[in-house]
Design an enzyme around this catalytic site. Sequence first.
Site, PDB file in Angstrom:
ATOM      1  N   HIS B 326       0.861  -1.175   0.000  1.00 60.21           N
ATOM      2  CA  HIS B 326       0.000   0.000   0.000  1.00 60.21           C
ATOM      3  C   HIS B 326       0.898   1.226   0.000  1.00 60.21           C
ATOM      4  CE1 HIS B 326      -3.011   2.921   1.061  1.00 60.21           C
ATOM      5  NE2 HIS B 326      -3.951   2.013   0.978  1.00 60.21           N
ATOM      6  N   ARG B 346      -6.234  10.248  -0.653  1.00 64.19           N
ATOM      7  CA  ARG B 346      -5.862  10.710  -1.996  1.00 64.19           C
ATOM      8  C   ARG B 346      -7.093  10.838  -2.873  1.00 64.19           C
ATOM      9  NH1 ARG B 346      -2.475   6.435  -3.874  1.00 64.19           N
ATOM     10  NH2 ARG B 346      -2.963   5.351  -1.926  1.00 64.19           N
TER      11      ARG B 346
END
Lengths: 259, 557
Positions: B326, B346
Amino acid sequence: MSKTASKPKKAVAKAKDAEASLVPIFVMGKRYEVPASLTIQKALEYAGYQLVRGCGCRGGICGACGTVYRFPGSYRIEVGLACQTVVQPEMYIAQLPFFPGNKAVYDIETLPAVGGTIAALYPEVFKCVGCGTCTRSCPMDIDVMGYISKAIQGDLTAVAQSSFDCVMCGLCAARCPAEEVQYNIGILARRLYARHLAPKAKHLAEAVKNVEGKKFDKALQELKKKDLEALKKIYKSLEIEPDMADESWTPTDKSFLGE
Amino acid sequence: MPYTPELKELIKKVEKTRPARVEKKRKGEEFPPMSLEERKAILKYHPDFKEDGRSEILVGPDKGYRIAKEMVSLIHAKSRLDPEAVDLTRVDYETDILVIGGGGAGASAALLARENGAKALIATKLRLGDANTMMAEGGIQAATKADKDSPYFHYLDAMGGGHFKNDPELVETLVVEAPKVMAWLEKQGAMFSKYDDGRLKAMHGGGTSRKRMHYAGDITGAEIMRTLRDEVKNHPDDIQVLEFSPAVELILNAHGACAGAVLYNLETEEYFLVKAKAVVMATGGSGRLHIQDFMTTNHYGATGDGLIMGYRAGVPLRFLHTVQYHPTGAVFPEQAEGLLITEKVRGAGANVLNIDGEQFVYEREPRDVEASAFIRECLERGKGVPTPTGKFGVWLDSPMIDVLKGEGTVRKEFPGKWILFHRYGIDITKEPMLVYPTLHYQNGGLQINQRTETVVPGLFVAGEASGGIHGENRLMGNSLLDVVVFGRIAGCRAAEYTKSAFKDGALSLDHVRAYHQALDNAGVPVDGRVAPMLLPDYSNPEVRKKQLTTKYHGTLR
């Protein structure tokens, strides 16, 4: 010793720093010295414990590692999640690996979404004496007593929303003089609210109808048959929903949509 | 630990470039996403491509396959059990369906098995719900909005994310079942974030063409898991749960079908037998193997046990050569190292920045591409932000979310992360987070078909333990979906199997004997290793040295 001596100077200095910052803690009454930067969980491992119970996600969300502690000279019992709480000198630590909390068994589908349901399944809710120990015992900073008083008033929506961050560690229940199991009242209210009171997602029903009607099967069969290059070409030409687009955005090309 | 003065100084550079970046974002001007060719080129920085990180499997159906050394070391280990010591005529538990694993896939399987008239027993290593499902934060993908999305687009996104290597049949099942799963979860009373009119809120994840990632605050997995756990506990007559009782070996029967497992009581250290008509393997992933010493976001019990048991029983492996890192694991403060910072940050618009406060990658590339870009920025270009523990990270500019979407958005959308950093004296609405890739997901696993069947009759696999759905790289929001979609299918199919195809026969551990023989024949240096691992070893080596007793004396070691 010789191993340490052969290490580069910088590493030796660092190791000394670490030694210098060892702090004493008391695990279930027994004294250990551990690095001051560790969480309670890592300090237990440093002390030599192989954790089996009382350790789960190691990230503050699963509620497996509710821990109580106290400092000498203080009567106050403090709480935290072992994986999130940094050790402090002289802490007396005990974990709460399991709590035998009462859980009602119910059918969420037919259970009436009314305030009285909480009282019917958990009549002890009325025994709350308003002492606030639960709120003080919550490692997630939830106003537990606040949602229990809403539960007494029968306000399911308020209980659901204000208990949402609960990790069900059981610390509130463990310390409650009225023997409430607050976290199970919380999840009951959340499920009732989400199942019966929150507005339904109507678009979801439509989407389900579409897939059950096999609406996209043909398009998907064709995609599955495409060779790699053809698939890549389609992929690259996909219209991307803009980041800042609001809920009303629709693509210019309407093909392959559900409508 | 609040940020050190040095880091606070560097944060000023992020603040300096922020107004211009916010302005660009408002105008819809993004940092240019990579072309497929550029994506391919940057992947050489990905840990999967480090050849010395792998070794070759020497036994079993995938002999010759090269995967992470840490996994091979477990595959090249013997059983925890001496098959000769197990009395297979003494059965401790009997059930229709044994579900191994108490996460999202296991709970879904047990519930659907019950709905289909079978009794289930869930055996789980830790507590029911102690699983990676609980820790998934960002959301669950499903094409639920017919005016802009459909399984067609979801299919393309999932395939693109997986580098078009995914098993098309499995992806089709995933995307077509997705809306049904959302409806099922809504019906179970999972509290998803909604608009006032009931429309499910949705966001982008890396590699999605439409906003279809539904969520429940920033604790989506926890909300799904605690709801399913509560529902499992509502059926004590049909679903029995054995906690702290991991399976260590599958049991086959005279017909070569899977017929149960040997469980291990972690507290009393005794083994016991479960006889079942079918078995659902839902043991999850393997982040706790710390491949290439990466930190991990995974659950304490994520040690890949199912892979080992399944492989010994003859089930081939798929896509295990790829592991998902990740992009955004916390690297500061030290206490939070490895902790997942959801991709939703994000998705909500936060830029990713180097030590100069400059953008170097579009923030919504697929995970492997994004992670590779971070690694390149830190290790090759030397533009990483140094941490006090000697690591590197890049900035994730969470404060710009509040600037873009209004004051209070970060606290409302990321309450879990806000409180976590707040505890350490960091306000993520004002200061960015420092992040670096962290071991997150086992892209591959045991081979299944779209009915979750394996080559072993009576053995079904669901969730992270299976392989093929996500190809070489999973998109965000497709794993919560995967566990529920295939968990439900496994429960359903296993129940069907118990009624139609199941044949009783004498129990056997011959496959374990044969596997041991194969290890010996191949000359594999086993060195006394046993698998499955069950729990990672984080004990202090100095303490270990003083643990001198090796055999039982009475009940104490």
